[in-house]
Scaffold this motif. Structure first.
Motif, short mmCIF file in Angstrom:
data_model
loop_
_atom_site.label_atom_id
_atom_site.label_comp_id
_atom_site.label_asym_id
_atom_site.label_seq_id
_atom_site.Cartn_x
_atom_site.Cartn_y
_atom_site.Cartn_z
N ASN A 1 0.68 -1.34 0.06
CA ASN A 1 0.03 -0.10 0.04
C ASN A 1 0.73 1.22 0.08
N PRO A 2 2.13 1.13 0.41
CA PRO A 2 2.78 2.83 0.47
C PRO A 2 2.87 3.37 -0.93
N ILE A 3 2.79 4.70 -0.74
CA ILE A 3 3.03 5.41 -2.18
C ILE A 3 4.16 4.91 -2.81
N VAL A 4 5.29 4.89 -2.12
CA VAL A 4 6.62 4.45 -2.96
C VAL A 4 7.13 3.25 -2.07
N LEU A 5 7.64 2.01 -2.57
CA LEU A 5 8.18 1.07 -1.85
C LEU A 5 9.56 0.89 -2.38
N LEU A 6 10.58 0.88 -1.34
CA LEU A 6 11.93 0.91 -1.57
C LEU A 6 12.24 -0.80 -1.24
N ILE A 7 12.65 -1.59 -2.12
CA ILE A 7 13.03 -3.04 -1.66
C ILE A 7 14.66 -3.14 -1.87
N ASP A 8 15.14 -2.95 -0.48
CA ASP A 8 16.59 -3.20 -0.59
C ASP A 8 17.27 -4.54 -0.56
N ASP A 9 18.09 -4.86 -1.65
CA ASP A 9 18.59 -6.24 -1.75
C ASP A 9 17.58 -7.33 -2.03
N LEU A 10 16.85 -7.06 -2.88
CA LEU A 10 15.88 -8.18 -3.41
C LEU A 10 16.45 -9.41 -3.78
N TYR A 11 15.77 -10.43 -3.19
CA TYR A 11 16.21 -11.89 -3.47
C TYR A 11 17.17 -12.11 -2.42
N LYS A 12 17.86 -11.40 -1.74
CA LYS A 12 18.80 -11.61 -0.99
C LYS A 12 18.69 -12.72 0.00
N GLY A 13 19.28 -13.72 0.21
CA GLY A 13 19.23 -15.03 0.90
C GLY A 13 17.95 -15.98 0.36
N ALA A 14 17.49 -15.67 -0.81
CA ALA A 14 16.43 -16.52 -1.35
C ALA A 14 16.97 -17.45 -2.55
N ILE A 15 18.10 -17.29 -2.91
CA ILE A 15 18.28 -17.94 -4.01
C ILE A 15 19.07 -19.32 -3.74
N GLY A 16 18.69 -20.28 -4.42
CA GLY A 16 19.48 -21.63 -4.40
C GLY A 16 20.04 -21.88 -5.42
N ARG A 17 20.86 -23.06 -5.38
CA ARG A 17 21.86 -23.61 -6.62
C ARG A 17 21.34 -25.08 -7.03
N GLY A 18 20.71 -25.30 -7.80
CA GLY A 18 20.53 -26.90 -8.01
C GLY A 18 21.05 -27.41 -9.44
N GLN A 19 20.57 -28.44 -9.71
CA GLN A 19 21.27 -29.34 -11.18
C GLN A 19 20.79 -28.28 -12.19
N TYR A 20 19.85 -27.57 -12.16
CA TYR A 20 19.37 -26.80 -13.46
C TYR A 20 19.75 -25.31 -13.33
N GLY A 21 20.55 -24.92 -12.25
CA GLY A 21 21.02 -23.64 -12.16
C GLY A 21 20.37 -23.08 -10.90
N GLN A 22 20.39 -21.75 -10.93
CA GLN A 22 19.75 -20.81 -9.78
C GLN A 22 18.44 -20.91 -9.68
N TYR A 23 17.86 -20.95 -8.58
CA TYR A 23 16.41 -20.84 -8.25
C TYR A 23 15.97 -20.26 -7.22
N LEU A 24 14.75 -19.67 -7.35
CA LEU A 24 14.22 -18.92 -6.08
C LEU A 24 13.34 -19.82 -5.23
N ASN A 25 13.62 -19.46 -3.96
CA ASN A 25 12.67 -20.47 -3.00
C ASN A 25 11.04 -20.05 -3.26
N ASP A 26 10.10 -21.06 -3.13
CA ASP A 26 8.76 -20.92 -3.37
C ASP A 26 8.14 -19.98 -2.46
N ALA A 27 8.46 -19.85 -1.14
CA ALA A 27 7.74 -18.71 -0.44
C ALA A 27 8.15 -17.32 -0.76
N ASP A 28 9.51 -17.14 -1.01
CA ASP A 28 9.94 -15.88 -1.55
C ASP A 28 9.09 -15.20 -2.85
#
Ligand SMILES: Nc1ncnc2c1ncn2[C@@H]1O[C@H](COP(=O)(O)OP(=O)(O)OP(=O)(O)O)[C@@H](O)[C@H]1O
Ligand SMILES: [Mg+2]
Ligand SMILES: [Zn+2]
Length: 257
Positions: free
Chosen positions: A168-195
């Motif tokens: 809802n905020p007029i402007v949103l600042l997302i600092d360090d998007l996806y930090k800690g959310a990226i995994g590495r599997g056999q097909y490359g990088q992936y984002l975890n489902d909850a994030d």
């Protein structure tokens, strides 16, 4: 004696009123505007437009971001490379054009790539500028705030409440998007489902409503698209014309000679 005390009180208070420099002249920093009814009696109140900006200022001050960061401005960003010159110029253009672009589809900005290149610095500098104009900017420290969101994911109402803080905020600042959310599997990088679920909900909402975001992320454009095309392509469209991709270790200000 009583009269004398009264006199001093009056003098002091009238002096205060005249001398005081209000951040908001509309509400004299009360944050509320009191409305009189037809008989001249105060009957209701509405929040002043400065209220949201002040609320988010308190949030940013309490977010663990240091005082030093609250002083970050475009003036104290000193570009040392071609990339960082472009970054500063893009930030300046964004601020200067904000009024004109805020209601368009491309009203957002992203700083992507190299660690230590000043992505957070420039994002916060923009937020500081907007907040000076009493435009509310909600600071989201990605990793910490996402952790809190995920902790309540099994309670629908609590989850919605947490997510709404960023929708809802007029402007949103997302600092360090996806930090800690990226995994590495056999097909490359992936984002975890909850994030993925949380970020999609926030970005998609703001995308449809045309509400600006300021993003800093270590991911480059390709990675944003690779991790989640739906989210990535929305971010791209929103930030079109103000996407700064900084690549190369020579842009790391922390490592400068
Ligand atoms: N060009 C610059 N001029 C002045 N200070 C800078 C510049 N670039 C970076 N800094 C300072 O260097 C430090 C690191 O910058 P910042 O944290 O903004 O980098 P970042 O790109 O967000 O890094 P990370 O990817 O690790 O989050 C900060 O204190 C910032 O103020
Ligand atoms: Mg940063
Ligand atoms: Zn006000």
């Amino acid at each position: 004696m009583i009269q004398r005390v009264k006199n001093t009180i009056q003098v002091n208070s009238s002096q205060n009123n005249e001398d005081k420099h209000y951040e908001c002249k509309i509400c004299k920093d009360e944050e509320w505007i009191y409305i009189k009814d037809e008989y001249g009696v105060y009957s209701s109140a509405k929040p002043c437009k400065c209220r949201e900006a002040k609320l988010y200022k308190r949030i940013i001050e309490n977010s663990g971001i240091t005082d030093a960061f609250l002083q970050k401005s475009l003036d104290n960003y000193k570009p040392t490379t071609k990339n960082t010159h472009i970054a500063l110029k893009t930030a300046q253009d964004y601020i200067n054009n904000y009024e004109a672009i805020k209601s368009t589809k491309n009203n957002s900005i992203a700083f992507l790539g190299q660690v230590g290149s000043g992505k957070t610095h420039l994002s916060i500098a923009i937020a500081n500028e907007l907040m000076k104009q009493n435009i509310g900017v909600r600071y989201m420290q990605y990793r910490e705030d996402l952790t809190r969101i995920k902790q309540v994911a099994n309670n629908e109402q609590n989850y919605a409440d947490e997510i709404n803080k960023f929708k809802n905020p007029i402007v949103l600042l997302i600092d360090d998007l996806y930090k800690g959310a990226i995994g590495r599997g056999q097909y490359g990088q992936y984002l975890n489902d909850a994030d993925k679920r949380a970020v999609f909900e926030i970005i998609n909402y703001r995308y449809f409503k045309g509400m600006p975001i300021i993003i800093s992320s270590e991911c480059d454009l390709d990675t944003l698209l690779e991790l989640d095309e739906g989210i990535g392509s929305r971010i791209l469209e929103m930030c079109k014309g103000h996407i700064v991709e900084i690549k190369g270790i020579e842009n790391n200000y922390r490592l400068r000679a």
